[in-house]
Scaffold this motif. Structure first.
Motif, PDB file in Angstrom:
ATOM      1  N   SER A  19      16.373   4.045  27.547  1.00  0.00           N
ATOM      2  CA  SER A  19      16.715   2.848  28.322  1.00  0.00           C
ATOM      3  C   SER A  19      15.502   1.945  28.545  1.00  0.00           C
ATOM      4  N   GLY A  20      14.317   2.389  28.111  1.00  0.00           N
ATOM      5  CA  GLY A  20      13.097   1.610  28.293  1.00  0.00           C
ATOM      6  C   GLY A  20      12.314   2.018  29.523  1.00  0.00           C
ATOM      7  N   MET A  21      12.807   2.985  30.272  1.00  0.00           N
ATOM      8  CA  MET A  21      12.109   3.436  31.484  1.00  0.00           C
ATOM      9  C   MET A  21      11.079   4.488  31.118  1.00  0.00           C
ATOM     10  N   LEU A  22      10.077   4.602  31.969  1.00  0.00           N
ATOM     11  CA  LEU A  22       9.052   5.627  31.818  1.00  0.00           C
ATOM     12  C   LEU A  22       9.168   6.581  33.001  1.00  0.00           C
ATOM     13  N   VAL A  23       8.973   7.872  32.729  1.00  0.00           N
ATOM     14  CA  VAL A  23       9.070   8.907  33.759  1.00  0.00           C
ATOM     15  C   VAL A  23       7.719   9.613  33.834  1.00  0.00           C
ATOM     16  N   ARG A  59       5.508  -2.561  32.739  1.00  0.00           N
ATOM     17  CA  ARG A  59       6.101  -1.433  32.023  1.00  0.00           C
ATOM     18  C   ARG A  59       6.220  -1.745  30.530  1.00  0.00           C
ATOM     19  N   ALA A  60       6.490  -2.999  30.190  1.00  0.00           N
ATOM     20  CA  ALA A  60       6.613  -3.378  28.779  1.00  0.00           C
ATOM     21  C   ALA A  60       5.332  -3.057  28.013  1.00  0.00           C
ATOM     22  N   ARG A  61       4.177  -3.376  28.599  1.00  0.00           N
ATOM     23  CA  ARG A  61       2.905  -3.087  27.933  1.00  0.00           C
ATOM     24  C   ARG A  61       2.696  -1.584  27.780  1.00  0.00           C
ATOM     25  N   LEU A  62       3.097  -0.829  28.796  1.00  0.00           N
ATOM     26  CA  LEU A  62       2.961   0.625  28.721  1.00  0.00           C
ATOM     27  C   LEU A  62       3.903   1.217  27.681  1.00  0.00           C
ATOM     28  N   VAL A  63       5.122   0.704  27.589  1.00  0.00           N
ATOM     29  CA  VAL A  63       6.065   1.168  26.566  1.00  0.00           C
ATOM     30  C   VAL A  63       5.493   0.887  25.180  1.00  0.00           C
ATOM     31  N   TRP A  64       4.914  -0.299  25.011  1.00  0.00           N
ATOM     32  CA  TRP A  64       4.310  -0.652  23.720  1.00  0.00           C
ATOM     33  C   TRP A  64       3.186   0.337  23.375  1.00  0.00           C
ATOM     34  N   ALA A  65       2.315   0.584  24.363  1.00  0.00           N
ATOM     35  CA  ALA A  65       1.199   1.509  24.144  1.00  0.00           C
ATOM     36  C   ALA A  65       1.717   2.924  23.875  1.00  0.00           C
ATOM     37  N   ALA A  74      -1.879  -9.477  22.180  1.00  0.00           N
ATOM     38  CA  ALA A  74      -1.819 -10.651  23.056  1.00  0.00           C
ATOM     39  C   ALA A  74      -0.643 -10.495  24.027  1.00  0.00           C
ATOM     40  N   CYS A  75       0.511 -11.023  23.650  1.00  0.00           N
ATOM     41  CA  CYS A  75       1.671 -11.059  24.547  1.00  0.00           C
ATOM     42  C   CYS A  75       2.843 -10.285  23.962  1.00  0.00           C
ATOM     43  N   LEU A  76       3.732  -9.880  24.840  1.00  0.00           N
ATOM     44  CA  LEU A  76       4.986  -9.260  24.421  1.00  0.00           C
ATOM     45  C   LEU A  76       6.126 -10.196  24.776  1.00  0.00           C
ATOM     46  N   TRP A  77       7.054 -10.329  23.865  1.00  0.00           N
ATOM     47  CA  TRP A  77       8.237 -11.169  24.056  1.00  0.00           C
ATOM     48  C   TRP A  77       9.455 -10.265  24.049  1.00  0.00           C
ATOM     49  N   HIS A  78      10.337 -10.451  25.015  1.00  0.00           N
ATOM     50  CA  HIS A  78      11.585  -9.682  25.049  1.00  0.00           C
ATOM     51  C   HIS A  78      12.594 -10.412  24.176  1.00  0.00           C
ATOM     52  N   LYS A  79      13.028  -9.771  23.100  1.00  0.00           N
ATOM     53  CA  LYS A  79      13.897 -10.425  22.117  1.00  0.00           C
ATOM     54  C   LYS A  79      15.183 -10.955  22.727  1.00  0.00           C
ATOM     55  N   ASN A  80      15.755 -10.212  23.689  1.00  0.00           N
ATOM     56  CA  ASN A  80      16.995 -10.669  24.306  1.00  0.00           C
ATOM     57  C   ASN A  80      16.759 -11.518  25.562  1.00  0.00           C
ATOM     58  N   ARG A  81      15.500 -11.851  25.817  1.00  0.00           N
ATOM     59  CA  ARG A  81      15.062 -12.677  26.946  1.00  0.00           C
ATOM     60  C   ARG A  81      15.386 -12.073  28.309  1.00  0.00           C
ATOM     61  N   GLN A  82      15.627 -10.785  28.342  1.00  0.00           N
ATOM     62  CA  GLN A  82      15.806 -10.062  29.594  1.00  0.00           C
ATOM     63  C   GLN A  82      14.493  -9.340  29.872  1.00  0.00           C
ATOM     64  N   ALA A  83      13.693  -9.898  30.745  1.00  0.00           N
ATOM     65  CA  ALA A  83      12.330  -9.412  30.949  1.00  0.00           C
ATOM     66  C   ALA A  83      12.257  -8.017  31.549  1.00  0.00           C
ATOM     67  N   THR A  84      13.362  -7.499  32.021  1.00  0.00           N
ATOM     68  CA  THR A  84      13.347  -6.143  32.566  1.00  0.00           C
ATOM     69  C   THR A  84      13.903  -5.129  31.571  1.00  0.00           C
ATOM     70  N   ASP A  85      14.286  -5.569  30.384  1.00  0.00           N
ATOM     71  CA  ASP A  85      14.782  -4.682  29.327  1.00  0.00           C
ATOM     72  C   ASP A  85      13.601  -4.295  28.444  1.00  0.00           C
ATOM     73  N   ASP A  86      12.964  -3.186  28.796  1.00  0.00           N
ATOM     74  CA  ASP A  86      11.730  -2.783  28.139  1.00  0.00           C
ATOM     75  C   ASP A  86      11.927  -1.735  27.048  1.00  0.00           C
ATOM     76  N   ILE A  88      11.829  -0.314  23.451  1.00  0.00           N
ATOM     77  CA  ILE A  88      10.861  -0.670  22.411  1.00  0.00           C
ATOM     78  C   ILE A  88      11.471  -1.592  21.373  1.00  0.00           C
ATOM     79  N   GLU A  89      12.751  -1.423  21.042  1.00  0.00           N
ATOM     80  CA  GLU A  89      13.380  -2.295  20.043  1.00  0.00           C
ATOM     81  C   GLU A  89      13.584  -3.721  20.559  1.00  0.00           C
ATOM     82  N   ASN A  90      13.410  -3.943  21.860  1.00  0.00           N
ATOM     83  CA  ASN A  90      13.547  -5.277  22.440  1.00  0.00           C
ATOM     84  C   ASN A  90      12.196  -5.980  22.576  1.00  0.00           C
TER      85      ASN A  90
END
Length: 195
Positions: A19-23, A59-65, A74-86, A88-90
């Motif tokens: 779901s894009g969450m980190l535990v 969280r997006a940067r941490l998911v990427w890492a 540089a920057c991360l862009w959320h493909k579906n423009r939902q900034a809380t949908d982290d 990795i495929e987004n």
């Protein structure tokens, strides 16, 4: 201030959920317990942030890492423009220039007037005045209309349910003479001030 955690160590700190969450993998304090979902949503709902070593990171940067073993260049862009949908495929890595171009683009054929896409949703901008950031474009458009009516009062086309853009409303009619004050200036703007 403690240094930022190394990107290759992110997998040691967290488990990734689809779901894009980190535990958290282990206890790191009273607010970071093993098995607990890491982080919190910012007050403006723009992103999830996680504090590590007294430093906040999205969280997006941490998911990427976690997936790539390195921080985004540089920057991360959320493909579906939902900034809380982290998920990795987004996430899509883009340059600073691409980010600023994407944020500055006016998708006028897709978005209503006064609405600008930003990574965390949509901003309402009424005549160079910020009117808020919203998750949905229609919410931002309503805020834009309210700010326009507040500035121009009954002279605003929005005050009577009209539209300023013909492609958005088939009942479009150009602003009438009444839109201008008797001296020819725009109402709500003191003389000598730019609109």
């Amino acid at each position: 201030m403690k240094p930022q955690v190394a990107a290759e160590d992110v997998t040691k700190l967290f488990d990734y959920l689809a779901s894009g969450m980190l535990v958290w993998r282990e206890d790191r304090g009273p607010r970071a317990r093993a098995g607990q979902i890491a982080g919190h949503l910012r007050k403006d709902d723009s992103a999830h942030v996680i504090t590590i070593n007294a430093r906040k990171t999205t969280r997006a940067r941490l998911v990427w890492a976690w997936h790539h073993g390195r921080w985004p260049k540089a920057c991360l862009w959320h493909k579906n423009r939902q900034a809380t949908d982290d998920r990795i495929e987004n996430l899509h890595e883009i340059s600073d220039l691409e980010f600023h171009m994407a944020v500055g683009m006016r998708a006028e054929r897709l978005l209503p007037p006064g609405v600008v896409p930003v990574p965390c949703g949509f901003q309402a901008i009424a005549h160079h005045c910020y009117a808020g950031t919203y998750k949905a474009a229609d919410e931002a458009h309503e805020a834009y209309k309210a700010a326009h009516i507040e500035r121009y009062g009954s002279a605003s086309p929005w005050a009577t349910g009209g539209s300023q853009m013909s492609f958005l409303n088939e009942n479009y009619s150009a602003p009438t003479e009444s839109f201008l004050a008797p001296n020819g200036s725009q109402p709500g703007i003191p003389q000598g001030q730019k609109s």
